[in-house]
Scaffold this active site. Structure first.
Site, short mmCIF file in Angstrom:
data_model
loop_
_atom_site.label_atom_id
_atom_site.label_comp_id
_atom_site.label_asym_id
_atom_site.label_seq_id
_atom_site.Cartn_x
_atom_site.Cartn_y
_atom_site.Cartn_z
N CYS A 12 102.36 126.95 59.97
CA CYS A 12 102.47 127.72 58.73
C CYS A 12 102.13 129.19 59.00
O CYS A 12 101.42 129.51 59.94
CB CYS A 12 101.48 127.18 57.71
SG CYS A 12 101.59 125.42 57.46
N ARG B 146 107.43 130.74 63.87
CA ARG B 146 106.36 129.75 64.04
C ARG B 146 106.80 128.37 63.60
O ARG B 146 106.12 127.38 63.90
CB ARG B 146 105.13 130.17 63.22
CG ARG B 146 104.50 131.47 63.71
CD ARG B 146 103.50 131.99 62.71
NE ARG B 146 102.37 131.10 62.56
CZ ARG B 146 101.23 131.23 63.22
NH1 ARG B 146 101.07 132.22 64.06
NH2 ARG B 146 100.25 130.39 63.02
N TRP C 269 104.78 124.49 56.98
CA TRP C 269 105.27 123.45 57.90
C TRP C 269 104.56 122.18 57.47
O TRP C 269 103.34 122.08 57.59
CB TRP C 269 104.90 123.85 59.32
CG TRP C 269 105.52 123.07 60.41
CD1 TRP C 269 106.81 123.15 60.86
CD2 TRP C 269 104.88 122.08 61.24
NE1 TRP C 269 107.00 122.29 61.92
CE2 TRP C 269 105.84 121.62 62.16
CE3 TRP C 269 103.59 121.54 61.29
CZ2 TRP C 269 105.56 120.65 63.12
CZ3 TRP C 269 103.32 120.58 62.24
CH2 TRP C 269 104.29 120.14 63.14
N ASN D 160 96.57 127.78 55.78
CA ASN D 160 96.98 127.13 57.04
C ASN D 160 95.83 126.24 57.47
O ASN D 160 94.67 126.65 57.37
CB ASN D 160 97.19 128.17 58.15
CG ASN D 160 98.43 129.01 57.94
OD1 ASN D 160 99.21 128.75 57.03
ND2 ASN D 160 98.61 130.00 58.80
N GLY D 161 96.15 125.07 58.01
CA GLY D 161 95.10 124.18 58.50
C GLY D 161 95.09 122.87 57.73
O GLY D 161 96.02 122.57 56.98
N GLU E 14 108.86 120.81 83.48
CA GLU E 14 109.15 121.92 82.57
C GLU E 14 110.65 121.99 82.26
O GLU E 14 111.04 122.25 81.11
CB GLU E 14 108.64 123.23 83.17
CG GLU E 14 108.90 124.48 82.35
CD GLU E 14 108.30 124.47 80.94
OE1 GLU E 14 107.51 123.57 80.60
OE2 GLU E 14 108.65 125.38 80.16
N LYS F 294 112.05 121.72 78.46
CA LYS F 294 112.90 122.74 77.83
C LYS F 294 114.16 122.09 77.27
O LYS F 294 114.56 122.39 76.14
CB LYS F 294 113.32 123.83 78.84
CG LYS F 294 112.28 124.84 79.19
CD LYS F 294 111.94 125.82 78.11
CE LYS F 294 110.78 125.39 77.28
NZ LYS F 294 109.44 125.60 77.73
N GLU G 115 113.41 119.88 74.06
CA GLU G 115 112.95 120.55 72.83
C GLU G 115 114.03 121.38 72.16
O GLU G 115 114.08 121.46 70.93
CB GLU G 115 111.67 121.36 73.04
CG GLU G 115 111.79 122.55 73.93
CD GLU G 115 110.47 123.27 74.13
OE1 GLU G 115 109.67 123.36 73.20
OE2 GLU G 115 110.23 123.76 75.25
N HIS H 104 109.97 103.46 91.27
CA HIS H 104 108.94 102.53 90.80
C HIS H 104 109.18 102.12 89.35
O HIS H 104 108.25 101.71 88.67
CB HIS H 104 107.55 103.15 90.97
CG HIS H 104 107.20 103.39 92.42
ND1 HIS H 104 106.91 102.39 93.29
CD2 HIS H 104 107.17 104.54 93.14
CE1 HIS H 104 106.68 102.89 94.50
NE2 HIS H 104 106.84 104.20 94.43
N LYS I 258 105.62 127.12 66.64
CA LYS I 258 105.28 127.97 67.78
C LYS I 258 103.82 127.83 68.18
O LYS I 258 103.51 127.78 69.35
CB LYS I 258 105.59 129.43 67.44
CG LYS I 258 105.30 130.41 68.57
CD LYS I 258 106.22 130.15 69.76
CE LYS I 258 105.92 131.03 70.94
NZ LYS I 258 106.49 130.48 72.19
C1 F6R Z 1 107.09 124.38 74.81
C2 F6R Z 1 106.00 125.04 74.13
C3 F6R Z 1 104.76 124.27 73.85
C4 F6R Z 1 103.52 125.15 74.08
C5 F6R Z 1 102.25 124.39 73.63
C6 F6R Z 1 101.00 125.19 73.93
O1 F6R Z 1 108.14 125.27 75.05
O2 F6R Z 1 106.08 126.19 73.77
O3 F6R Z 1 104.70 123.11 74.62
O4 F6R Z 1 103.45 125.48 75.43
O5 F6R Z 1 102.33 124.13 72.26
O6 F6R Z 1 101.01 126.42 73.28
P1 F6R Z 1 100.06 127.59 73.73
O7 F6R Z 1 100.48 128.02 75.09
O8 F6R Z 1 100.27 128.67 72.70
O9 F6R Z 1 98.67 127.05 73.72
#
Ligand code: F6R
Length: 613
Positions: free
Chosen positions: A2, A27, A79, A105-106, A486, A490, A493, A509, A608
């Site tokens: 949010c 976000r 959100w 937020n929270g 990674e 990517k 997501e 395995h 985000k």
């Molecule tokens: C994936 C992504 C998330 C963040 C994770 C941690 O592309 O962005 O997996 O890496 O939510 O976020 P931070 O780095 O802000 O603690």
């Protein structure tokens, strides 16, 4: 997650709020709303979906003017956590009597008990949210003093909050507070802004105050007074945001994600600038504030983080063990405090977070500090909670990362981890010459990335060929194992394709049972130690008819006979190879998602910065 924005001052209030909300869109959210104080009345508009829907509704509503003076307002992108994404559940929420409007937020953990209590006092509720409880509680506790009512309500809350509240009885005031969810106050001239993130304010002012947990601020257009929850005045420093508002524009790119991928030569350059010292073959990381004695006495390192930052930590694990001789493990931040980690007097905990606000990583920092460990942070957002609570660390200087999928933060995290390992290595075991070899490699990263980015159209062609696949495996070994994780993260997501990152040797395995001609395998076969074994693993995949796309080093001809397609990366050592490989995989995922028409910068269900556990 949010987003909160509030404005008080002489400019057009709804413009400032919409502008702020649009900058918080990245976000992740599913509804938006705003409340304005007009002629001592609170007027509220809420819409589900994009902030543009809210913008259109507000423009329509006030097309004939607002019919009165408006200097104060708050707004929110929600959100959904408690309750579906509907207009009733969207913020701001008003108390039953329409005296206060609040955005939050929270998560309030004891909202059910509080709600029962308020219901017993005759309060009624319209939404399924925990937030509506806070605003009704403020109304219930109100006795002519706005600030005291908010402070009294917050004392009853368990959980996390960042809030902004306005009151029709107190026009010209916004009360903001935080516990576990960030709130920043932007200081203008005859205007003040509040937000959950500096990007909401940066178009208006660069001078900001970050609130600490349990701070409550009374914000007026020309004054900010901050108190702790016991209502004792406290002083907080004013910080200067070094972002340029232009950095959070798309600048002609179709998506922020592509812009941020292409920014990586510069973001890594900014990350390493002034931090390499060739005279001593080491890295200068002032913010770590760590003595050689402390480094040489460090018995073990635990890196803790979530998501992509966790994966950067997995690369760091190799660096610290290879270069600095320090046993290192990487702990998922969400597990860290629950598994009661063993930390010794000379253990070092490294918390990694782009946003610096991730709830689980913050909790891990607190747990580690509470157990007496030394904690350092690697954060991108200056002044973020994790950076402040760790007290020492290294800023990434990647610049603002707007796309939900993390790209440039990852490569800067890996570059900073390599600099840290170089510094620790020089103290523990590396000679000046050995240190300088690593330093040369670090300095070459931006140029290597630029070289790789020139081949993006070739990666796009390969992506087009595989864009219809429904399952992928990504395999790698050693330094390339985290890169495989990674790459798969990517892809899933942003394209919503099922993708699994696996250690190349682990495939047989179990998961090899899933391979057939419909399941492409992306094999990380860079020309670094372990490549021969990866070729063996590629053959295992081919024997199950899986098409194999290799990431391979420029000039490696041998690989051609084993695979269908090749993504080329410039030749580097094993230390830099994960950075280049991940960038190639970022592009591969981006182009596949684009071919599938996905909302790349705001993928479904994702936020985000994840400020809830
Ligand atoms: C994936 C992504 C998330 C963040 C994770 C941690 O592309 O962005 O997996 O890496 O939510 O976020 P931070 O780095 O802000 O603690």
């Amino acid at each position: 997650m949010c987003g909160i924005v509030g404005y008080i001052g002489e400019h057009n209030v709804e413009d400032a709020l919409i502008n702020g909300l649009k900058r918080l869109e990245y976000r992740g959210y599913d509804s938006a709303g705003m409340s304005l104080l007009i002629n001592d009345k609170i007027e509220t508009v809420k819409k589900i979906g994009k902030t543009q829907n809210l913008h259109d509704a507000v423009t329509k509503k006030y097309s004939g003017g607002k019919g009165g003076v408006c200097t104060t307002g708050i707004a929110h992108t929600r959100w959904a956590t408690h309750g579906m994404p509907t207009e009733e559940n969207a913020h701001p929420h008003l108390d039953m009597n329409g005296n206060f409007a609040l955005v939050h937020n929270g998560i309030i953990e004891n909202y059910k008990n509080l709600k029962d209590k308020l219901v017993s006092h005759g309060y009624t509720f319209k939404s399924g949210t925990d937030t509506e409880v806070i605003v009704n509680l403020i109304d219930y506790l109100y006795e002519k003093d706005f600030f005291k009512a908010v402070a009294a309500a917050l004392k009853e809350l368990h959980g996390t909050f960042g809030i902004a509240v306005i009151s029709k009885r107190h026009p010209g005031n916004i009360v903001v507070a935080r516990r576990g969810s960030p709130i920043v106050v932007g200081l203008g001239t005859n205007e003040m802004l509040v937000g959950s993130d500096v990007s909401a304010l940066v178009a208006y002012t660069r001078r900001v105050i970050y609130l600490n947990d349990d701070d409550i601020a009374m914000v007026k257009k020309d004054d900010v007074q901050i108190y702790n929850i016991d209502e004792v005045p406290v002083t907080r420093e004013t910080a200067l945001v070094d972002w340029d508002p232009g950095e959070i524009e798309k600048s002609g790119y179709k998506h922020f994600m592509l812009k941020e991928i292409e920014e990586q030569p510069d973001s890594v350059r900014n990350s390493i600038r002034g931090r390499i010292d060739f005279k001593t073959g080491t890295a200068i990381l002032q913010g770590l504030n760590i003595t050689p004695k402390e480094v040489s006495g460090t018995t073990d390192i635990t890196i803790t983080a979530c998501g992509t930052s966790y994966i950067a930590g997995l690369v760091g694990e190799y660096y610290f063990e290879d270069l600095a001789d320090i046993p290192t493990e990487v702990a998922q931040a969400a597990e860290f405090r629950y598994r009661n980690p063993i930390l010794k007097p000379n253990s070092l905990v490294v918390a990694i977070s782009q946003s610096g606000e991730t709830a689980d990583t913050l909790a891990a920092v607190r747990e580690a500090a509470g157990k007496g460990a030394s904690v350092v942070s690697l954060c991108n957002v200056v002044g973020s909670t994790i950076a402040r609570e760790a007290g020492r660390g290294v800023y990434l200087h990647a610049g603002p990362e707007i796309s939900v999928a993390s790209t440039k933060a990852f490569t800067c995290q890996v570059a900073v981890l390599l600099m840290m390992a170089l510094k620790f290595g020089r103290i523990n075991r590396l000679s000046i010459d050995a240190g300088n070899l690593i330093a040369d490699e670090i300095e070459s990263i931006p140029e290597m990335i630029s070289k790789l980015l020139k081949t993006k159209s070739e990666i796009e062609k390969i992506a087009e060929k595989y864009a219809a696949a429904e399952d992928f495996f990504y395999i790698g070994r050693g330094y390339m194992y985290p890169a495989a994780l990674e790459g798969a993260l990517k892809l899933k997501e942003i394209s919503y394709i099922h993708a699994e990152g696996y250690h190349a040797a682990e495939l047989k395995h179990g998961p090899i049972a899933l391979l057939d001609e419909k399941v492409p395998v992306v094999a990380l076969a860079n020309d670094i130690p372990g490549k021969d074994k990866v070729i063996g693993n590629i053959q295992e995949c081919r024997a199950r008819k899986s098409p194999v796309i290799a990431v391979a080093t420029e000039g490696d001809e041998e690989i051609k006979e084993y695979v269908e397609d090749i993504i080329r990366v410039p030749k580097t050592s094993k230390y830099i190879a994960p950075i280049l490989t991940v960038i190639a995989l970022q592009l591969f995922a981006y182009y596949i998602a684009d071919k599938r028409g996905r909302d790349i910068d705001k993928p479904r269900n994702l936020a985000k910065s994840v400020t809830v556990e």
